[in-house]
Design a protein around this motif. Structure first.
Motif: not given
Ligand code: NAD
Length: 446
Positions: A136-140
């Motif tokens: 999720a952090e990488l996607a954001s």
């Protein structure tokens, strides 16, 4: 290998020092700034034999450093360990907020392939949650770095942690791919005397292995405590019984000593968490519920013996006017850790019964003061607290209590009563020396 370890507590600090000791470059990260500032100055926040020397040596040689700067630590490392606390939530399940917080920190900081290793004790399925949090952090951030999540539960024992880490009985690696397994094997190779002690398995089984190990050990303790209580009723000697059953190779001698109940930061919370995990899949873990129940009752046994021996059991405060000296506060010897220590329950019960309590412990007085404040008296001299006390009770089996000056104990105490929660002395010797001696499950004298 370049490593960072999130969490500079009992597990994280020991792992950081031991990984640095075998030549790795290690950064220990913690959110507690005062802890990190202290470590930079060589102040070690916990007591663990041999840890201070190992930290100072590796720090001086430039292999071990401490920081609160997460991004730098992650970017400088191939392997990122999570070794933060997993305390019990209100319902008994493991609270994953610190673990998932670190997973998010790693996702925010990643600059390339990383291996994220969970060393905290976490319920089955946590690796999936860590993976989701990082993704999720990488996607954001709109980036797509590769990473693997590994489960590597820690089995060290406080008080012998350095030895356990440097010469482990086994290392468990839970992974779903060969590449990560090879890197983890390389990292742990210097600690392996026999290759078969590094056990590679799937991630869920690795997560479960840690809980199963602690649940099994807690079960042995509760079982033996009940055998001891029954020995007390029946006039048998639990030490002889331990010899008798331990000689069976299927049973063995270890972990069969009765005591005032298990404590510490692991067994109580891990037993609770496994019961909760079982509940979540509608499975009633009856055995572990009993283990926990027995343990809670066992914490009352020493106070019960004191009240029976000294007090007026029918009165609301049966120990009013009595002074009880306690030897040992930490949940086990060679640590200052008082988390869930039986001493807390025992002393609270003595205070509620009206007793004045004095306590000695070689390392845990600072921790004890956080808990009891000025409600009890403290001393760094184990004999000073005995002056005119009505009884001595032994709660933790520190080695300095094993062969004390019995003449000094007897002349200091008002009445020669010793309640021994660790069965340190021989009942016949105590009787000959004129003591009223009440151990656990050993046909007490008097
Ligand atoms: P601890 O409380 O001593 O240390 C945890 C550290 O993590 C603290 O210093 C805290 O400030 C830090 N922390 C919290 N959030 C952080 C974050 N976001 N980033 C960086 N640091 C953070 O805990 P412990 O006893 O070392 O236990 C850690 C884990 O290992 C637990 O899951 C425990 O069950 C498991 N474990 C403990 C032992 C043991 O004997 N203590 C043995 C085996 C396994």
């Amino acid at each position: 290998m370049k490593i960072c370890i999130f969490g500079a507590g009992y597990v994280g600090l020991v792992a950081a020092a031991c990984f640095a000791e075998s030549g790795n470059s290690v950064i220990a990260v913690d959110v507690d700034k005062s802890r990190i500032d202290g470590l930079k100055e060589g102040i070690i926040p916990i007591y663990e034999p041999g840890l201070k020397e190992m930290i100072l040596r590796n720090q001086a040689e430039g292999r071990l450093s401490f920081t609160t700067e997460m991004t730098e630590a992650v970017q400088a490392s191939l392997v990122c360990f999570i070794a933060v606390g997993t305390p019990p939530g209100e319902d008994g399940s493991a609270d994953l907020k610190y673990v998932l917080g670190v997973a998010r920190n790693i996702g925010q900081a990643m600059n390339g392939y990383k291996i994220i290793v969970d060393k905290s004790t976490v319920p089955v399925g946590t690796a999936d949650k860590v993976r989701e949090a990082v993704k999720a952090e990488l996607a954001s951030r709109n980036v797509a770095f590769e990473f693997d999540v590994v489960s590597n539960p820690e089995f060290l024992k406080e008080g012998a942690a350095i030895d356990d880490f440097m010469k482990p009985d086994r290392v468990v690696i839970g992974t779903d791919n060969v590449r990560t397994a090879e890197i983890m094997k390389e990292l742990y190779d210097p600690y392996m005397r026999k290759q078969n002690r590094l056990i590679v398995m799937d991630i869920r089984s690795a997560e479960m292995t840690k809980y199963a190990a602690n649940a099994m050990l807690a079960t042995r303790i509760s079982f033996m405590n009940q055998i001891a209580n029954l020995c007390d009723c029946m006039g048998a000697d639990v030490s002889a019984v331990r010899e008798g059953i331990g000689s069976d190779s299927r049973i063995g001698y270890d972990f069969l000593f009765p005591g005032p109940g298990y404590g510490g930061s692991c067994f109580p919370k891990d037993v609770k968490a496994l019961i909760k995990t079982a509940e979540e899949c509608s499975y009633d873990f009856l055995l572990l519920k009993a283990v926990e129940d027995v343990n809670e009752r066992q914490k009352e046994v020493l106070a019960d013996k004191l009240i029976t021996a000294l007090g007026s059991p029918d009165e609301e405060q049966p120990l009013t006017g009595r002074t009880v000296a306690c030897w040992g506060l930490s949940f086990k010897p060679r640590t200052d850790d008082m988390r869930e220590a039986p001493a807390i329950t025992i002393i609270e019960r003595l205070l509620a019964a009206g007793a004045t309590v004095r306590a000695h412990d070689p390392e845990a007085l600072k921790e004890a003061k956080k808990h009891f404040g000025d409600r009890i008296e403290y001393s760094t001299n184990q004999y000073a607290i005995l002056e005119n006390a009505d009884a001595l009770t032994i709660i933790t089996d520190w080695s300095e209590y094993r062969n004390p000056d019995f003449d000094r104990i007897k002349s200091a105490l008002k009445s020669p009563l010793v309640i021994d929660g660790r069965n340190l002395y021989k009942p016949d010797r105590m009787a000959a020396a004129g003591f009223r001696y009440l151990p656990l499950g050993r046909c007490g004298v008097g």
